[in-house]
Design a protein around this motif. Sequence first.
Motif, short mmCIF file in Angstrom:
data_model
loop_
_atom_site.label_atom_id
_atom_site.label_comp_id
_atom_site.label_asym_id
_atom_site.label_seq_id
_atom_site.Cartn_x
_atom_site.Cartn_y
_atom_site.Cartn_z
N HIS A 215 -57.12 -38.57 36.13
CA HIS A 215 -56.02 -38.42 37.10
C HIS A 215 -54.69 -38.03 36.46
O HIS A 215 -53.99 -37.17 36.97
CB HIS A 215 -55.87 -39.71 37.94
CG HIS A 215 -55.38 -40.89 37.17
ND1 HIS A 215 -56.23 -41.70 36.46
CD2 HIS A 215 -54.13 -41.40 37.00
CE1 HIS A 215 -55.51 -42.66 35.89
NE2 HIS A 215 -54.25 -42.50 36.21
N ASP A 216 -54.35 -38.63 35.34
CA ASP A 216 -53.03 -38.38 34.75
C ASP A 216 -53.08 -37.39 33.59
O ASP A 216 -52.15 -37.35 32.78
CB ASP A 216 -52.42 -39.71 34.27
CG ASP A 216 -51.52 -40.32 35.33
OD1 ASP A 216 -51.20 -39.61 36.31
OD2 ASP A 216 -51.15 -41.50 35.18
N LYS A 219 -50.13 -35.39 32.38
CA LYS A 219 -48.99 -35.99 31.68
C LYS A 219 -48.88 -35.48 30.25
O LYS A 219 -47.85 -35.67 29.59
CB LYS A 219 -49.07 -37.52 31.72
CG LYS A 219 -48.67 -38.06 33.08
CD LYS A 219 -48.54 -39.55 33.08
CE LYS A 219 -48.06 -40.03 34.44
NZ LYS A 219 -48.20 -41.50 34.55
N HIS A 244 -46.78 -33.54 37.03
CA HIS A 244 -48.04 -33.80 36.30
C HIS A 244 -49.32 -33.58 37.12
O HIS A 244 -50.30 -33.12 36.56
CB HIS A 244 -48.01 -35.18 35.60
CG HIS A 244 -48.25 -36.35 36.48
ND1 HIS A 244 -47.25 -37.00 37.15
CD2 HIS A 244 -49.40 -37.00 36.80
CE1 HIS A 244 -47.77 -38.00 37.84
NE2 HIS A 244 -49.08 -38.02 37.64
N HIS A 268 -53.72 -37.09 43.49
CA HIS A 268 -53.76 -38.54 43.23
C HIS A 268 -52.44 -39.25 43.49
O HIS A 268 -52.39 -40.47 43.55
CB HIS A 268 -54.29 -38.83 41.81
CG HIS A 268 -53.27 -38.67 40.73
ND1 HIS A 268 -53.01 -37.47 40.12
CD2 HIS A 268 -52.44 -39.56 40.13
CE1 HIS A 268 -52.08 -37.63 39.20
NE2 HIS A 268 -51.71 -38.91 39.19
N GLN A 269 -51.33 -38.49 43.63
CA GLN A 269 -50.05 -39.15 43.93
C GLN A 269 -49.67 -39.01 45.40
O GLN A 269 -48.57 -39.37 45.80
CB GLN A 269 -48.94 -38.56 43.04
CG GLN A 269 -49.14 -38.77 41.55
CD GLN A 269 -48.79 -40.17 41.05
OE1 GLN A 269 -49.07 -40.54 39.93
NE2 GLN A 269 -48.16 -40.98 41.91
#
Length: 385
Positions: A215-216, A219, A244, A268-269
């Motif tokens: 998911h991240d 970043k 991101h 996801h955000q």
Amino acid sequence: MEAIPPPPPRVLIVDDDESVRDVISVLLREEGYHCAVASDADMALELAEAEDTPLVISDMKMPGKDGLWLLEAFRDKHPDTSVIMLTGYGDTEQAVDCLRRGAVDYLLKPPKLTDLIRSIERALAKRRLEMARKRYQKKLERKVRDRTTELRSALKDVSTTYQNTLLALVTALDAREHETSDHSQRVVEYTVAIAQRMGIKGPELDEIGRGALLHDIGKIGVPDAVLLKPGKLTPEEWVEMRKHPDIGFSMIAPIPFLAIPSQIVLSHQERWDGRGYPRGLKGNEVHIGARIFAVADTLDAMTSDRPYRKGTTFANAIEEIKRCSGTQFDPEVVSAFLDIGEAQLIKIKEDMVARKKQRLAEATQKALAAAAEAEAAKKALEGAN
Ligand SMILES: [Fe+2]
């Protein structure tokens, strides 16, 4: 060295008439065949059970169990045995029936020696061919089976390698941001548990798990000054931070194996009420994997210690998620999450910690063994010089 000739083929003669049995067996013995005789069907089966019997010559009409019965019994119990039937005049219809049921030939009684020998030879030759065909087929089947197993194991290796590569990437990322390396993996466990509770399984479950793991990943593209800043972010820094999901999406979307996970990374955000980012999607517009992930991520974020604060209890985190059902989170996902229950969620986390300890212990063991081996090799080398 001279080759040893194969033993003469065994022929079993079945007839209730003793004189017929004697005549045929004497004739065949003179031709070099090894003969056995039986006066009825049951005795014939007993003899065939005791010793390999490639060929049976059987009378059609016998008191009790007749030749047709015996033919069927041989098809059933000894399919590799060839059967020649002996029939009387006027039995031609039955003779054709015999061929249909698997007899290799039929001869009229009393059979002429030349006809009998020709028929036996034809039957044995046919049998040899049939057995060679069967052996070949078995060999082929075994080969196909072996190749399939090899292929399966190769595919599994590729898939494990993929998974390990992703894990290595994510572990590096987690270490950079959280000072602990397990956030993403814990989120995967919670996400998968909720998804399973919602009835998701098979490849879809794997894809959602992979999306949660990555998911991240975007970043990687966020500068340290923003990502690792201890205090509050300025509006400009927030703009950077909120890139991101898009960065992660463009990183992995071109990889076919990660097409669906990339959708989860991208959204996801997002939030159920449309107040998330980057696209402000609402309700079911957000990928189901991302809706599930949102709950799992909040649970882990709240219950994990950070350098600047201690994590809260699972009970508190569950309450907070419940409170945000219908605003931040999809109510259906929250309901599945609540079904799992506090004890099970705590267990998921504890099991992960235990597995990690186990892996560490194994790695330490391996490293120690390798060091001891190197030391022994060094000593051996010194001894040799
Ligand atoms: Fe994120």
